[in-house]
Design an enzyme around this catalytic site. Sequence first.
Site, PDB file in Angstrom:
ATOM      1  N   HIS A  73     -79.433  81.064 -31.030  1.00 58.54           N
ATOM      2  CA  HIS A  73     -78.703  82.201 -31.609  1.00 58.54           C
ATOM      3  C   HIS A  73     -79.456  83.515 -31.432  1.00 58.54           C
ATOM      4  CE1 HIS A  73     -76.581  78.853 -33.503  1.00 58.54           C
ATOM      5  NE2 HIS A  73     -75.583  79.699 -33.657  1.00 58.54           N
ATOM      6  N   HIS A  74     -80.317  83.591 -30.402  1.00 57.70           N
ATOM      7  CA  HIS A  74     -81.018  84.868 -30.198  1.00 57.70           C
ATOM      8  C   HIS A  74     -80.019  85.950 -29.797  1.00 57.70           C
ATOM      9  CE1 HIS A  74     -80.671  83.487 -26.081  1.00 57.70           C
ATOM     10  NE2 HIS A  74     -80.960  84.711 -25.675  1.00 57.70           N
ATOM     11  N   LYS A  79     -72.212  80.303 -26.298  1.00 58.19           N
ATOM     12  CA  LYS A  79     -71.171  80.141 -25.273  1.00 58.19           C
ATOM     13  C   LYS A  79     -71.460  78.903 -24.441  1.00 58.19           C
ATOM     14  CE  LYS A  79     -67.907  82.275 -22.721  1.00 58.19           C
ATOM     15  NZ  LYS A  79     -67.164  81.009 -22.828  1.00 58.19           N
ATOM     16  N   LYS A 103     -79.347  79.998 -18.609  1.00 58.26           N
ATOM     17  CA  LYS A 103     -78.456  80.562 -17.578  1.00 58.26           C
ATOM     18  C   LYS A 103     -77.994  81.963 -17.996  1.00 58.26           C
ATOM     19  CE  LYS A 103     -75.840  77.441 -15.625  1.00 58.26           C
ATOM     20  NZ  LYS A 103     -74.768  76.502 -15.279  1.00 58.26           N
ATOM     21  N   ASP A 108     -78.359  87.980 -17.568  1.00 60.20           N
ATOM     22  CA  ASP A 108     -78.144  89.045 -18.562  1.00 60.20           C
ATOM     23  C   ASP A 108     -76.741  89.036 -19.156  1.00 60.20           C
ATOM     24  OD1 ASP A 108     -80.677  90.164 -18.576  1.00 60.20           O
ATOM     25  OD2 ASP A 108     -80.263  91.366 -16.792  1.00 60.20           O
ATOM     26  N   LYS A 115     -72.649  73.874 -25.980  1.00 60.38           N
ATOM     27  CA  LYS A 115     -71.874  72.914 -25.184  1.00 60.38           C
ATOM     28  C   LYS A 115     -71.133  71.974 -26.129  1.00 60.38           C
ATOM     29  CE  LYS A 115     -71.388  72.089 -20.774  1.00 60.38           C
ATOM     30  NZ  LYS A 115     -71.404  73.194 -19.800  1.00 60.38           N
ATOM     31  N   SER A 372     -66.691  84.756 -17.377  1.00 63.31           N
ATOM     32  CA  SER A 372     -66.226  84.459 -18.737  1.00 63.31           C
ATOM     33  C   SER A 372     -66.598  85.616 -19.674  1.00 63.31           C
ATOM     34  CB  SER A 372     -66.874  83.179 -19.265  1.00 63.31           C
ATOM     35  OG  SER A 372     -66.129  82.054 -18.882  1.00 63.31           O
TER      36      SER A 372
HETATM   37  P1  NAD Z   1     -64.152  69.728  -9.293  1.00 62.65           P
HETATM   38  O1  NAD Z   1     -63.761  68.485  -9.998  1.00 62.65           O
HETATM   39  O2  NAD Z   1     -63.140  70.802  -9.087  1.00 62.65           O
HETATM   40  O3  NAD Z   1     -64.738  69.388  -7.832  1.00 62.65           O
HETATM   41  C1  NAD Z   1     -65.641  68.346  -7.563  1.00 62.65           C
HETATM   42  C2  NAD Z   1     -65.327  67.836  -6.165  1.00 62.65           C
HETATM   43  O4  NAD Z   1     -66.329  66.878  -5.801  1.00 62.65           O
HETATM   44  C3  NAD Z   1     -63.973  67.118  -6.082  1.00 62.65           C
HETATM   45  O5  NAD Z   1     -63.252  67.612  -4.968  1.00 62.65           O
HETATM   46  C4  NAD Z   1     -64.356  65.656  -5.899  1.00 62.65           C
HETATM   47  O6  NAD Z   1     -63.394  64.927  -5.132  1.00 62.65           O
HETATM   48  C5  NAD Z   1     -65.676  65.790  -5.162  1.00 62.65           C
HETATM   49  N1  NAD Z   1     -66.506  64.583  -5.272  1.00 62.65           N
HETATM   50  C6  NAD Z   1     -66.620  63.723  -6.304  1.00 62.65           C
HETATM   51  N2  NAD Z   1     -67.467  62.730  -5.999  1.00 62.65           N
HETATM   52  C7  NAD Z   1     -67.900  62.959  -4.740  1.00 62.65           C
HETATM   53  C8  NAD Z   1     -68.785  62.293  -3.868  1.00 62.65           C
HETATM   54  N3  NAD Z   1     -69.380  61.157  -4.226  1.00 62.65           N
HETATM   55  N4  NAD Z   1     -69.018  62.830  -2.648  1.00 62.65           N
HETATM   56  C9  NAD Z   1     -68.415  63.985  -2.273  1.00 62.65           C
HETATM   57  N5  NAD Z   1     -67.550  64.656  -3.057  1.00 62.65           N
HETATM   58  C10 NAD Z   1     -67.294  64.155  -4.275  1.00 62.65           C
HETATM   59  O7  NAD Z   1     -65.429  70.270 -10.093  1.00 62.65           O
HETATM   60  P2  NAD Z   1     -66.055  71.727 -10.022  1.00 62.65           P
HETATM   61  O8  NAD Z   1     -65.523  72.533 -11.153  1.00 62.65           O
HETATM   62  O9  NAD Z   1     -65.978  72.241  -8.630  1.00 62.65           O
HETATM   63  O10 NAD Z   1     -67.578  71.396 -10.401  1.00 62.65           O
HETATM   64  C11 NAD Z   1     -68.490  70.877  -9.444  1.00 62.65           C
HETATM   65  C12 NAD Z   1     -69.905  71.014  -9.984  1.00 62.65           C
HETATM   66  O11 NAD Z   1     -70.168  72.385 -10.295  1.00 62.65           O
HETATM   67  C13 NAD Z   1     -70.192  70.244 -11.284  1.00 62.65           C
HETATM   68  O12 NAD Z   1     -71.542  69.842 -11.253  1.00 62.65           O
HETATM   69  C14 NAD Z   1     -70.014  71.298 -12.362  1.00 62.65           C
HETATM   70  O13 NAD Z   1     -70.732  70.982 -13.543  1.00 62.65           O
HETATM   71  C15 NAD Z   1     -70.599  72.502 -11.650  1.00 62.65           C
HETATM   72  N6  NAD Z   1     -70.168  73.789 -12.206  1.00 62.65           N
HETATM   73  C16 NAD Z   1     -68.846  74.128 -12.238  1.00 62.65           C
HETATM   74  C17 NAD Z   1     -68.482  75.382 -12.738  1.00 62.65           C
HETATM   75  C18 NAD Z   1     -67.042  75.844 -12.710  1.00 62.65           C
HETATM   76  O14 NAD Z   1     -66.794  77.019 -13.047  1.00 62.65           O
HETATM   77  N7  NAD Z   1     -66.091  75.026 -12.308  1.00 62.65           N
HETATM   78  C19 NAD Z   1     -69.452  76.262 -13.267  1.00 62.65           C
HETATM   79  C20 NAD Z   1     -70.796  75.876 -13.228  1.00 62.65           C
HETATM   80  C21 NAD Z   1     -71.140  74.629 -12.693  1.00 62.65           C
END
Ligand code: NAD
Length: 483
Positions: A73-74, A79, A103, A108, A115, A372
């Site tokens: 809560h700094h 979020k 992150k 900033d 979470k 966001s």
């Molecule tokens: P998503 O579900 O839209 O896409 C993931 C993709 O990976 C899918 O197309 C899926 O078919 C594919 N996939 C799954 N298993 C696989 C494998 N074994 N080999 C190859 N491809 C495979 O998810 P996303 O929102 O794109 O998130 C992807 C990563 O990014 C996650 O680690 C998530 O935590 C991180 N992330 C997402 C966001 C966001 O805004 N969406 C923000 C920060 C971090």
Amino acid sequence: MKPASTDTANGTDHGFFAEVNSMFDTAAQHTDHPKGVLHQIRACDNIVRFEFPIKRDDGSIEVIRAYRAEHSHHKKPTKGGIRYALNVNVDEVMALASLMSYKCAIVDVPFGGAKGGVCIDARNYSVHELERITRRYTFELIRKNFIGAGVDVPAPDYGTGPREMAWIMDTYNQMTDDDLNGLACVTGKPVGQGGVRGRTEATGRGVYYGIREACAFKHDMDALGLDTGTAGKSVVVQGIGNVGYHAARILQDEGDATIVGIAEIEGAIYDPSGFDIHDVVAHREETGSILDFPGATNIEDSYKALELECDILVPAALEGVITKANAPDIKAKIIAEAANGPVTTEADEILVEKGTLIIPDVYLNAGGVTVSYFEWLRNLSHVRHGRMSRRFEERNAERILRAVDELTDQSFDEQLMEDLVKRVGFGASEEDLVNSGLEDTMAFAYEEIRTEREKHGIDMRTAAFVSAINKIAKSYADMGIFP
Ligand code: NAD
């Protein structure tokens, strides 16, 4: 000031939260903050675990377990996303909440980290059941004071998206109808429900900006035997979902990089001369698979694509895909961590030793939370970004062009004037402003991380944590500890 904790648990000495804390401790050695302050930064402030009943469509009742962790809560509000997954547990939400704190500090964004998680496999529920689960989860968060524009602001994560965010916003507004800022209680909403343009592609776009920054430094590129810039660099992407697709598309279309490999669940494809990402996506839509793309070689074991010859590897699917088993075989000179946690700690050591440049997730995928933040600002100001200034900017540019015309005696004909106004006199749309803010954020944060890296002679992940620790410690130094 720390609010009263609903749970004093602080994780164990193993597991995901312990792993994040171990990265924190490594980075903390390169700072000189008092031990107590470092302890305060690491600690997870509030965790709430609860169970609630929902009625299934067949009339039966099921009890669902859920969590929300507020790490720091700094800055307020806190979020972080809400994930729907069967394996959600207290250790995971604490770890992910702490990563959100770091992150946000790195880029900033003035939030603490949080979470949430609901222990369900969303695929096993109907849309109506998911709506009841989401609304009841939100109701519990309201009762416990774990949601609100100035309290704690959730967002989508694994298994949730704009639809769930709209349900959360509506539930919150139904129950707190005197809160003028109700729209800002959650981000990642559909644009028609207070969402912001550019949010969908924000993480992938941020990944591109981060890679572009890394490739701009001659000294770093020389060390890898590469030229500066993204143009012509060969790229392999794992996962073309939200993050991977937009990162690959923008790397190709705006960065002139060459996509040579794509890995998906069904397998991988490779063509050293490159393919067009749009054509691959169209081929997948048509055939249901990326395999058998004209001119490309199929790779049956999708994971083998991580070991392909390329300049930049973008893991954008899952955590823990690069381990000590395959790290020695990774040929990419740059690993751009678009996914959360794609490289294990042991693999990280091997790769750093090899001289691979790893652009860490805690920085590289911060585009989502950055945009966001822009959505939250839009909701608090109750006006679309650019609405007040767009036409004014256009008219102003036209006035300047007419003044140039007058002063230079050029007498532009009206057609030329119209063309010039169109070319240079456009006002910024909401999407232009969002992308510009994102670009600036990613570039500035990279510069700060690079400075720490040079100063201490450390890898980029440790440098990113140093940057976060210094900023959060400064907050505590400035505001003191209550009481
Ligand atoms: P998503 O579900 O839209 O896409 C993931 C993709 O990976 C899918 O197309 C899926 O078919 C594919 N996939 C799954 N298993 C696989 C494998 N074994 N080999 C190859 N491809 C495979 O998810 P996303 O929102 O794109 O998130 C992807 C990563 O990014 C996650 O680690 C998530 O935590 C991180 N992330 C997402 C966001 C966001 O805004 N969406 C923000 C920060 C971090």
